[in-house]
Design a protein around this motif. Structure first.
Motif, PDB file in Angstrom:
ATOM      1  N   SER A  17       0.829  -1.202   0.000  1.00  0.00           N
ATOM      2  CA  SER A  17       0.000   0.000   0.000  1.00  0.00           C
ATOM      3  C   SER A  17       0.864   1.253   0.000  1.00  0.00           C
ATOM      4  CB  SER A  17      -0.902   0.031   1.236  1.00  0.00           C
ATOM      5  OG  SER A  17      -1.786  -1.057   1.259  1.00  0.00           O
ATOM      6  N   LEU A  18       0.305   2.322  -0.523  1.00  0.00           N
ATOM      7  CA  LEU A  18       0.938   3.639  -0.492  1.00  0.00           C
ATOM      8  C   LEU A  18      -0.143   4.687  -0.347  1.00  0.00           C
ATOM      9  CD1 LEU A  18       3.641   3.742  -3.349  1.00  0.00           C
ATOM     10  CD2 LEU A  18       4.055   3.885  -0.889  1.00  0.00           C
ATOM     11  N   ILE A  19       0.236   5.832   0.212  1.00  0.00           N
ATOM     12  CA  ILE A  19      -0.650   6.990   0.235  1.00  0.00           C
ATOM     13  C   ILE A  19       0.059   8.145  -0.440  1.00  0.00           C
ATOM     14  CG2 ILE A  19      -1.909   8.636   1.653  1.00  0.00           C
ATOM     15  CD1 ILE A  19      -2.124   6.526   3.823  1.00  0.00           C
ATOM     16  N   LEU A  20      -0.559   8.668  -1.491  1.00  0.00           N
ATOM     17  CA  LEU A  20      -0.040   9.843  -2.181  1.00  0.00           C
ATOM     18  C   LEU A  20      -0.770  11.084  -1.669  1.00  0.00           C
ATOM     19  CD1 LEU A  20       0.116   8.567  -5.887  1.00  0.00           C
ATOM     20  CD2 LEU A  20       1.799   8.303  -4.044  1.00  0.00           C
ATOM     21  N   SER A  21      -0.048  12.187  -1.657  1.00  0.00           N
ATOM     22  CA  SER A  21      -0.637  13.457  -1.233  1.00  0.00           C
ATOM     23  C   SER A  21      -0.504  14.480  -2.346  1.00  0.00           C
ATOM     24  CB  SER A  21       0.065  13.985   0.015  1.00  0.00           C
ATOM     25  OG  SER A  21      -0.076  13.103   1.098  1.00  0.00           O
ATOM     26  N   CYS A  22      -1.502  15.347  -2.440  1.00  0.00           N
ATOM     27  CA  CYS A  22      -1.504  16.447  -3.410  1.00  0.00           C
ATOM     28  C   CYS A  22      -1.840  17.720  -2.656  1.00  0.00           C
ATOM     29  CB  CYS A  22      -2.529  16.178  -4.495  1.00  0.00           C
ATOM     30  SG  CYS A  22      -2.811  17.581  -5.597  1.00  0.00           S
ATOM     31  N   ALA A  23      -0.935  18.682  -2.708  1.00  0.00           N
ATOM     32  CA  ALA A  23      -1.144  19.937  -1.994  1.00  0.00           C
ATOM     33  C   ALA A  23      -1.172  21.086  -2.983  1.00  0.00           C
ATOM     34  CB  ALA A  23      -0.041  20.141  -0.970  1.00  0.00           C
ATOM     35  N   ALA A  24      -2.234  21.880  -2.923  1.00  0.00           N
ATOM     36  CA  ALA A  24      -2.373  23.049  -3.781  1.00  0.00           C
ATOM     37  C   ALA A  24      -2.199  24.305  -2.942  1.00  0.00           C
ATOM     38  CB  ALA A  24      -3.735  23.052  -4.455  1.00  0.00           C
ATOM     39  N   SER A  25      -1.485  25.277  -3.505  1.00  0.00           N
ATOM     40  CA  SER A  25      -1.262  26.528  -2.784  1.00  0.00           C
ATOM     41  C   SER A  25      -1.173  27.673  -3.772  1.00  0.00           C
ATOM     42  CB  SER A  25       0.025  26.440  -1.953  1.00  0.00           C
ATOM     43  OG  SER A  25       1.141  26.233  -2.786  1.00  0.00           O
ATOM     44  N   GLY A  26      -1.169  28.897  -3.234  1.00  0.00           N
ATOM     45  CA  GLY A  26      -1.072  30.068  -4.090  1.00  0.00           C
ATOM     46  C   GLY A  26      -2.332  30.895  -4.017  1.00  0.00           C
ATOM     47  N   SER A  27      -2.588  31.615  -5.083  1.00  0.00           N
ATOM     48  CA  SER A  27      -3.700  32.560  -5.107  1.00  0.00           C
ATOM     49  C   SER A  27      -5.007  31.868  -5.495  1.00  0.00           C
ATOM     50  CB  SER A  27      -3.391  33.691  -6.084  1.00  0.00           C
ATOM     51  OG  SER A  27      -3.131  33.156  -7.369  1.00  0.00           O
ATOM     52  N   ILE A  28      -5.449  30.991  -4.604  1.00  0.00           N
ATOM     53  CA  ILE A  28      -6.644  30.195  -4.871  1.00  0.00           C
ATOM     54  C   ILE A  28      -7.869  30.858  -4.273  1.00  0.00           C
ATOM     55  CG2 ILE A  28      -7.771  27.979  -4.464  1.00  0.00           C
ATOM     56  CD1 ILE A  28      -4.951  26.728  -4.324  1.00  0.00           C
ATOM     57  N   PHE A  29      -8.871  31.075  -5.102  1.00  0.00           N
ATOM     58  CA  PHE A  29     -10.156  31.577  -4.629  1.00  0.00           C
ATOM     59  C   PHE A  29     -11.010  30.400  -4.177  1.00  0.00           C
ATOM     60  CE2 PHE A  29     -13.534  34.371  -3.939  1.00  0.00           C
ATOM     61  CZ  PHE A  29     -14.682  33.913  -4.569  1.00  0.00           C
ATOM     62  N   ASN A  30     -11.195  29.446  -5.043  1.00  0.00           N
ATOM     63  CA  ASN A  30     -11.782  28.179  -4.633  1.00  0.00           C
ATOM     64  C   ASN A  30     -11.394  27.087  -5.621  1.00  0.00           C
ATOM     65  OD1 ASN A  30     -13.590  28.167  -6.809  1.00  0.00           O
ATOM     66  ND2 ASN A  30     -15.199  29.125  -5.634  1.00  0.00           N
ATOM     67  N   ILE A  31     -11.543  25.843  -5.176  1.00  0.00           N
ATOM     68  CA  ILE A  31     -11.194  24.683  -5.990  1.00  0.00           C
ATOM     69  C   ILE A  31     -12.466  23.945  -6.381  1.00  0.00           C
ATOM     70  CG2 ILE A  31      -9.976  22.468  -6.034  1.00  0.00           C
ATOM     71  CD1 ILE A  31      -7.901  23.703  -4.156  1.00  0.00           C
ATOM     72  N   ILE A  32     -12.596  23.648  -7.666  1.00  0.00           N
ATOM     73  CA  ILE A  32     -13.770  22.957  -8.185  1.00  0.00           C
ATOM     74  C   ILE A  32     -13.598  21.452  -8.081  1.00  0.00           C
ATOM     75  CG2 ILE A  32     -15.167  22.542 -10.235  1.00  0.00           C
ATOM     76  CD1 ILE A  32     -14.243  25.335 -11.195  1.00  0.00           C
ATOM     77  N   GLY A  33     -12.408  20.975  -8.394  1.00  0.00           N
ATOM     78  CA  GLY A  33     -12.174  19.535  -8.371  1.00  0.00           C
ATOM     79  C   GLY A  33     -10.696  19.207  -8.430  1.00  0.00           C
ATOM     80  N   TYR A 100     -10.697  28.465  -9.322  1.00  0.00           N
ATOM     81  CA  TYR A 100     -10.650  29.880  -9.651  1.00  0.00           C
ATOM     82  C   TYR A 100      -9.544  30.544  -8.822  1.00  0.00           C
ATOM     83  CZ  TYR A 100     -15.094  29.361 -12.053  1.00  0.00           C
ATOM     84  OH  TYR A 100     -16.074  28.975 -12.912  1.00  0.00           O
ATOM     85  N   GLU A 101      -8.802  31.422  -9.521  1.00  0.00           N
ATOM     86  CA  GLU A 101      -7.761  32.202  -8.848  1.00  0.00           C
ATOM     87  C   GLU A 101      -8.356  33.498  -8.320  1.00  0.00           C
ATOM     88  OE1 GLU A 101      -3.571  32.602 -10.315  1.00  0.00           O
ATOM     89  OE2 GLU A 101      -4.448  31.661 -12.099  1.00  0.00           O
ATOM     90  N   MET A 102      -7.734  34.005  -7.252  1.00  0.00           N
ATOM     91  CA  MET A 102      -8.147  35.302  -6.718  1.00  0.00           C
ATOM     92  C   MET A 102      -7.861  36.407  -7.721  1.00  0.00           C
ATOM     93  SD  MET A 102      -6.848  35.129  -2.802  1.00  0.00           S
ATOM     94  CE  MET A 102      -7.363  33.842  -1.688  1.00  0.00           C
ATOM     95  N   GLY A 103      -8.676  37.443  -7.657  1.00  0.00           N
ATOM     96  CA  GLY A 103      -8.483  38.604  -8.512  1.00  0.00           C
ATOM     97  C   GLY A 103      -9.722  39.462  -8.490  1.00  0.00           C
ATOM     98  N   GLN A 104      -9.647  40.612  -9.145  1.00  0.00           N
ATOM     99  CA  GLN A 104     -10.838  41.458  -9.214  1.00  0.00           C
ATOM    100  C   GLN A 104     -11.984  40.669  -9.828  1.00  0.00           C
ATOM    101  OE1 GLN A 104      -9.747  45.145 -11.211  1.00  0.00           O
ATOM    102  NE2 GLN A 104      -9.564  46.146  -9.220  1.00  0.00           N
TER     103      GLN A 104
END
Length: 122
Positions: A17-33, A100-104
């Motif tokens: 078995s293994l567990i993979l991780s995915c980390a998102a960072s930065g100018s994120i407004f929200n994540i859809i999927g 979606y990224e942050m912004g006006q």
């Protein structure tokens, strides 16, 4: 900008078995999927599993019943637990994050990580 980093890839024996991780960072407004994909040498990149903002899940046929995708922190961290690994699971595993990224005016982003190698020995 949005950054995506995968981790957890390793060399493991068949049945392990293994567990993979995915980390998102930065100018994120929200994540859809968030989706996990894999690509073996000489083959196309295929969907392994994905989770959306509403909690909907989808798995590739070859991993159903063996792999489980889960999320944390509003999809900014997504895990892929892989059980009963087989040599044919050997591939580079990539994480894809859409949102979606942050912004006006928030704009759509579609970001990929660099991948993490999973090798399953027989």
């Amino acid at each position: 900008q949005v950054q995506v980093v995968e981790s957890g890839g390793d060399l493991v024996q068949a049945g392990g078995s293994l567990i993979l991780s995915c980390a998102a960072s930065g100018s994120i407004f929200n994540i859809i999927g968030v989706g996990w994909y894999r690509q073996a040498p000489g083959k196309q990149r295929d969907l392994v599993a994905e989770v959306n903002r509403g909690g909907g899940l989808k798995y590739g046929d070859s991993v159903k019943g063996r792999f489980t995708i889960s999320r944390d922190n509003g999809l900014k961290t997504v895990y892929l637990r892989m059980n009963t690994l087989k040599p044919e699971d050997t591939a580079v595993y990539y994480c894809n994050v859409k949102g979606y990224e942050m912004g006006q005016v928030p704009k759509v982003f579609d970001a990929w990580g660099q991948g993490t190698q999973v090798t399953v020995s027989s």
